[in-house]
Motif scaffolding. Structure first.
Motif, PDB file in Angstrom:
ATOM      1  N   PHE A   8       0.825  -1.206   0.000  1.00  0.00           N
ATOM      2  CA  PHE A   8       0.000   0.000   0.000  1.00  0.00           C
ATOM      3  C   PHE A   8       0.863   1.262   0.000  1.00  0.00           C
ATOM      4  O   PHE A   8       0.555   2.221  -0.707  1.00  0.00           O
ATOM      5  N   GLY A   9       1.929   1.271   0.763  1.00  0.00           N
ATOM      6  CA  GLY A   9       2.816   2.442   0.803  1.00  0.00           C
ATOM      7  C   GLY A   9       3.425   2.737  -0.552  1.00  0.00           C
ATOM      8  O   GLY A   9       3.512   3.899  -0.959  1.00  0.00           O
ATOM      9  N   GLU A  10       3.848   1.685  -1.260  1.00  0.00           N
ATOM     10  CA  GLU A  10       4.400   1.878  -2.604  1.00  0.00           C
ATOM     11  C   GLU A  10       3.335   2.419  -3.557  1.00  0.00           C
ATOM     12  O   GLU A  10       3.597   3.296  -4.372  1.00  0.00           O
ATOM     13  N   PHE A  11       2.128   1.863  -3.443  1.00  0.00           N
ATOM     14  CA  PHE A  11       1.026   2.312  -4.286  1.00  0.00           C
ATOM     15  C   PHE A  11       0.747   3.798  -4.052  1.00  0.00           C
ATOM     16  O   PHE A  11       0.629   4.572  -4.994  1.00  0.00           O
ATOM     17  N   VAL A  12       0.631   4.191  -2.791  1.00  0.00           N
ATOM     18  CA  VAL A  12       0.341   5.586  -2.461  1.00  0.00           C
ATOM     19  C   VAL A  12       1.454   6.492  -2.965  1.00  0.00           C
ATOM     20  O   VAL A  12       1.188   7.549  -3.554  1.00  0.00           O
ATOM     21  N   HIS A  13       2.696   6.084  -2.769  1.00  0.00           N
ATOM     22  CA  HIS A  13       3.832   6.888  -3.233  1.00  0.00           C
ATOM     23  C   HIS A  13       3.758   7.110  -4.742  1.00  0.00           C
ATOM     24  O   HIS A  13       4.003   8.224  -5.221  1.00  0.00           O
ATOM     25  N   ALA A  14       3.395   6.084  -5.493  1.00  0.00           N
ATOM     26  CA  ALA A  14       3.338   6.190  -6.947  1.00  0.00           C
ATOM     27  C   ALA A  14       2.099   6.953  -7.426  1.00  0.00           C
ATOM     28  O   ALA A  14       2.158   7.704  -8.400  1.00  0.00           O
ATOM     29  N   ALA A  15       0.973   6.770  -6.766  1.00  0.00           N
ATOM     30  CA  ALA A  15      -0.297   7.322  -7.243  1.00  0.00           C
ATOM     31  C   ALA A  15      -0.655   8.680  -6.647  1.00  0.00           C
ATOM     32  O   ALA A  15      -1.527   9.370  -7.177  1.00  0.00           O
TER      33      ALA A  15
END
Length: 174
Positions: A8-15
């Motif tokens: 989720f953290g990677e997703f939020v960082h990218a999006a």
């Protein structure tokens, strides 16, 4: 692609940058956009494994959640609220910094659209989604997307003079 991230953290960082831009276009100002994104991501974060497993596109799911949350908030806040005192225009405590796009004709016309029409226009022309993707993102039919886009374009066309219309999009407004 942000939807491919497993964490989720990677997703939020990218999006996050795209979600903030989308929220800004939905709400009309960056502060409400940040609040909208935060509230939706808080809800999604606790259910991230489920969202990732059950939805084919978590980014579309989040956009739909943002649009729904914004429409719900708009409906809640448009009701009349009575106040005891009216703020004095000269009171420096009530002065806030304005949005740099506040006086742009296109931005004003976009903000004047109903929330669903604004969401359709933002998803179509800002995010470049197809009618099918918009329908899936907002949880409506493609016919609803077409009718909302048509109504929104007609409204924007009526509010904007030819000189105020965005470059490269003249045919869509004529």
């Amino acid at each position: 692609m942000p939807g491919d991230a497993t964490d989720f953290g990677e997703f939020v960082h990218a999006a996050l940058p795209g979600l903030l831009r989308y929220g800004h276009a939905l709400t009309g100002n960056p502060h409400d956009a940040a609040d909208l994104v935060q509230s939706v991501l808080e809800k999604i974060g606790s259910r991230w494994p489920h969202v990732q497993r059950k939805t084919g596109d978590p980014l579309a799911y989040i956009r739909r959640s943002m649009a729904n949350a914004h429409i719900s908030r708009w409906r809640r806040l448009r009701r009349e609220s009575l106040v005891a005192d009216i703020a004095d225009a000269t009171d420096t405590r009530s002065v806030t910094h304005s949005d740099p796009f506040e006086h742009e004709p296109l931005w004003q016309a976009l903000r004047a659209l109903p929330p669903r029409q604004r969401a359709v226009i933002v998803l179509r022309y800002y995010d470049g989604l197809s009618e099918a993707e918009i329908a899936a993102s907002l949880g409506v039919t493609q016919g609803t997307v077409k009718s909302q886009a048509s109504k929104a374009i007609a409204s924007l066309r009526a509010k904007l003079t030819p000189a105020e219309r965005p470059e490269g999009r003249e045919r869509e407004f004529d």
